[in-house]
Design a protein around this motif. Structure first.
Motif, mmCIF file in Angstrom:
data_model
loop_
_atom_site.group_PDB
_atom_site.id
_atom_site.type_symbol
_atom_site.label_atom_id
_atom_site.label_comp_id
_atom_site.label_asym_id
_atom_site.label_seq_id
_atom_site.Cartn_x
_atom_site.Cartn_y
_atom_site.Cartn_z
ATOM 1 N N LEU A 56 0.897 -1.339 0.007
ATOM 2 C CA LEU A 56 0.020 -0.042 -0.030
ATOM 3 C C LEU A 56 0.936 1.513 0.227
ATOM 4 C CD1 LEU A 56 -0.133 1.698 2.851
ATOM 5 C CD2 LEU A 56 -1.487 -0.255 3.490
ATOM 6 N N ALA A 57 0.332 2.186 -0.445
ATOM 7 C CA ALA A 57 1.015 3.551 -0.306
ATOM 8 C C ALA A 57 -0.087 4.766 -0.160
ATOM 9 C CB ALA A 57 1.567 3.678 -1.792
ATOM 10 N N VAL A 58 0.317 5.865 0.596
ATOM 11 C CA VAL A 58 -0.259 6.855 0.895
ATOM 12 C C VAL A 58 0.505 7.925 0.542
ATOM 13 C CG1 VAL A 58 0.318 6.701 3.218
ATOM 14 C CG2 VAL A 58 -1.681 8.025 2.641
ATOM 15 N N VAL A 59 -0.068 9.285 0.099
ATOM 16 C CA VAL A 59 0.669 10.411 0.006
ATOM 17 C C VAL A 59 0.270 11.574 0.892
ATOM 18 C CG1 VAL A 59 1.264 12.331 -1.717
ATOM 19 C CG2 VAL A 59 1.028 9.890 -2.587
ATOM 20 N N SER A 60 0.921 12.429 1.462
ATOM 21 C CA SER A 60 0.362 13.609 2.602
ATOM 22 C C SER A 60 1.525 14.589 2.623
ATOM 23 C CB SER A 60 0.482 12.833 3.783
ATOM 24 O OG SER A 60 0.034 13.624 4.820
ATOM 25 N N GLY A 61 0.931 15.588 2.918
ATOM 26 C CA GLY A 61 1.941 16.798 2.894
ATOM 27 C C GLY A 61 2.647 16.899 4.414
#
Length: 97
Positions: A56-61
């Motif tokens: 799984l992958a997640v993008v965040s600032g």
């Protein structure tokens, strides 16, 4: 921008066919996607009926938010009674890498 990834190595319980394997793995992937808005898929060991690899992958600032989401995903998979979590690989990447 930060990207976090998890790779789960799973041992499946009483599974005797690839069809039974799909009936265990698909709900886990769907729940991860639904609850945490992550990209998730079975990414390895597709030909083995008692093993599975989910990525799984997640993008965040924000790294704090990213770590929180990854922690929650890991707890969800570890808490599933039908699988045994053998290992987890976690990686964090920034746009400066």
């Amino acid at each position: 921008m930060y990207v976090g990834t998890l790779s789960f190595d799973l041992l499946l319980g009483d599974v005797r066919s690839l069809k039974e394997k799909r009936s265990v793995v698909r709900p886990i992937v769907a729940e991860l996607q639904r609850k945490y808005a992550v990209s998730a898929a079975e990414v390895g060991d597709q030909d083995l009926h008692r093993r599975a690899e989910i990525g799984l992958a997640v993008v965040s600032g924000d790294t704090g938010h990213l770590t929180d989401v990854l922690d929650r995903c890991e707890r969800l998979v570890a808490g599933r009674p039908e699988v045994e979590l053998l290992s987890v690989r976690r990686r964090l990447h920034s746009d400066e890498d």
